[in-house]
Each structure stands twice: as C-alpha cells, then as structure tokens.
Motif scaffolding. Structure first.
Motif, mmCIF file in Angstrom:
data_model
loop_
_atom_site.group_PDB
_atom_site.id
_atom_site.type_symbol
_atom_site.label_atom_id
_atom_site.label_comp_id
_atom_site.label_asym_id
_atom_site.label_seq_id
_atom_site.Cartn_x
_atom_site.Cartn_y
_atom_site.Cartn_z
ATOM 1 N N THR A 115 0.824 -1.200 0.000
ATOM 2 C CA THR A 115 0.000 0.000 0.000
ATOM 3 C C THR A 115 0.867 1.263 0.000
ATOM 4 N N HIS A 116 0.548 2.166 -0.899
ATOM 5 C CA HIS A 116 1.216 3.466 -0.971
ATOM 6 C C HIS A 116 0.148 4.554 -0.899
ATOM 7 N N GLY A 117 0.610 5.794 -0.771
ATOM 8 C CA GLY A 117 -0.327 6.916 -0.830
ATOM 9 C C GLY A 117 0.035 7.792 -2.012
ATOM 10 N N LEU A 154 4.091 12.538 -4.438
ATOM 11 C CA LEU A 154 4.833 11.976 -3.315
ATOM 12 C C LEU A 154 4.030 10.828 -2.708
ATOM 13 N N CYS A 155 4.761 9.864 -2.154
ATOM 14 C CA CYS A 155 4.095 8.745 -1.490
ATOM 15 C C CYS A 155 3.686 9.182 -0.084
ATOM 16 N N LEU A 156 2.438 8.961 0.260
ATOM 17 C CA LEU A 156 1.912 9.425 1.550
ATOM 18 C C LEU A 156 1.794 8.303 2.582
ATOM 19 N N GLU A 157 2.352 7.150 2.233
ATOM 20 C CA GLU A 157 2.205 6.021 3.155
ATOM 21 C C GLU A 157 3.582 5.370 3.253
ATOM 22 N N TYR A 158 4.117 5.273 4.462
ATOM 23 C CA TYR A 158 5.450 4.678 4.595
ATOM 24 C C TYR A 158 5.412 3.250 4.055
ATOM 25 N N CYS A 159 6.275 2.977 3.042
ATOM 26 C CA CYS A 159 6.156 1.706 2.324
ATOM 27 C C CYS A 159 7.466 0.948 2.259
ATOM 28 N N GLY A 160 8.479 1.396 2.980
ATOM 29 C CA GLY A 160 9.757 0.686 2.961
ATOM 30 C C GLY A 160 10.913 1.667 2.948
ATOM 31 N N GLY A 162 12.874 2.880 0.727
ATOM 32 C CA GLY A 162 12.980 3.917 -0.314
ATOM 33 C C GLY A 162 11.765 4.822 -0.393
ATOM 34 N N HIS A 163 10.951 4.808 0.639
ATOM 35 C CA HIS A 163 9.706 5.608 0.645
ATOM 36 C C HIS A 163 9.948 7.069 0.254
ATOM 37 N N HIS A 164 11.002 7.660 0.802
ATOM 38 C CA HIS A 164 11.262 9.083 0.579
ATOM 39 C C HIS A 164 11.744 9.415 -0.827
ATOM 40 N N VAL A 165 12.201 8.402 -1.585
ATOM 41 C CA VAL A 165 12.652 8.706 -2.957
ATOM 42 C C VAL A 165 11.533 8.458 -3.969
ATOM 43 N N MET A 166 10.379 8.100 -3.475
ATOM 44 C CA MET A 166 9.235 7.786 -4.345
ATOM 45 C C MET A 166 8.589 9.088 -4.823
ATOM 46 N N ILE A 167 9.237 9.737 -5.781
ATOM 47 C CA ILE A 167 8.775 11.034 -6.253
ATOM 48 C C ILE A 167 8.515 10.980 -7.754
HETATM 49 CU CU CU Z 1 5.287 4.272 -1.218
#
Ligand code: CU
Length: 174
Positions: A115-117, A154-160, A162-167
């Motif tokens: 799950t991502h946001g 941006l991803c709004l759900e912590y997903c692992g 690399g969450h912060h590079v999900m742009i």
């Molecule tokens: Cu994500």
C-alpha cells in the motif's frame, strides 16, 4: 492565524468555565428552596436540548446534501483524461505526465506491491489531491489543474526503505 484563533477561543472558554466554578463555590453557602430552582432549570434544559437537536438536524442535512462526495467536479458531460497510475517500491508508473490547465483528469490509482499513498503537490508543496494506492484495487481521484507548473507526486504512506525517494513529476502547461 488558525492557531491564534484556537488559542484565544480556548483561553476564553477556560476563563468562562473557571468563572462558573467560582460562582458555584461562592453560591454554595447560600440556602434556598430547591423546588422552584429545579422547575426553572428543567425548563431551560428542555429548551436547550430542543435547540441543539434542531441545530444538528439542520447541520446534518446541509453537510450531506452533496453526497456522494467523490463525484467529478467538472460535471457529468465532460470526458476526462484517464491516467493509469501504478505505485511500486519505489516509484510511480503513469500512463501520462503532461497535462493542460483546465483539463479534467481522472487518475486510476493502484499498486503493484504494498500500500502506498498517491499525493499530488503543487510547486509550493500544497497537497492538492490524494488517494490510497492499494494492491488489487483501483482508486479514482479527479483533478483539474488551475495553474501551469511542475507538480510532484509523493508517497503518503510509509512503504519501505525507499519511501522518501518515491517522487514523480507532472508537467502542466497553459
Ligand atoms: Cu510508497
């Protein structure tokens, strides 16, 4: 601004509550016949309860009148651009990333793993639309961009890790 209003309002009501307590303490030494007081305040209670019930019925009807909330804001007759979005650890797959100002867009958002946001931010980092990206499920989010520019996903759900590079990036032109 909102904080200041909340702070002043809280302070005001804290003082009101404190004043009521103070009056009760001072008046508690007074002896008075209980029956007339009881009658008077039972009446007041009924009055305020009725007002409250009417108030909440009106508020409820007023706030529910636009249900369902997720309807496209651009009207039924206009065909939106459908954009397929797939979230993956750690990036976004999008069928289209270039749009025009005023173009009605419908993002169909899903996920290939966890799950991502899905959050769309404008250049001032204001969140303008968002929905959940879920595996084996498609969420729709409707948007029309009012301003040209580069928008970020941006991803709004912590997903692992690399969450912060999900742009992701969207380009909106006039
Ligand atoms: Cu994500």
């Amino acid at each position: 601004m909102v904080q200041t209003v909340a702070w002043v309002t809280s302070l005001f009501f804290m003082i009101v509550v404190a004043a009521v307590f103070l009056i009760v303490v001072i008046k508690s030494k007074e002896k008075r016949d209980y029956e007339p007081i009881k009658k008077k305040w039972y009446k007041a209670r009924t009055f305020y309860a009725t007002i409250l019930v009417i108030f909440f019925i009106v508020v409820t009807i007023y706030t529910l009148r636009e249900l369902p909330y997720d309807q496209p804001v651009y009207g039924e007759e206009i065909k939106p651009t459908i954009v397929d979005v797939e979230a993956l650890q750690f990036g976004w797959k999008m069928s289209e990333t270039e749009f025009k100002v005023g173009e009605p867009i419908e993002f169909h958002v899903t996920s290939g793993d966890v799950t991502h946001g899905f959050g769309i931010y404008d250049e001032n980092m204001n969140l303008i639309a968002q929905t959940q990206a879920m595996p084996a499920y498609t969420n729709k989010v409707y948007t029309t961009f009012d301003e040209p520019g580069t928008y970020e996903i941006l991803c709004l759900e912590y997903c692992g890790l690399g969450h912060h590079v999900m742009i992701g990036k969207l380009e909106v032109t006039e």
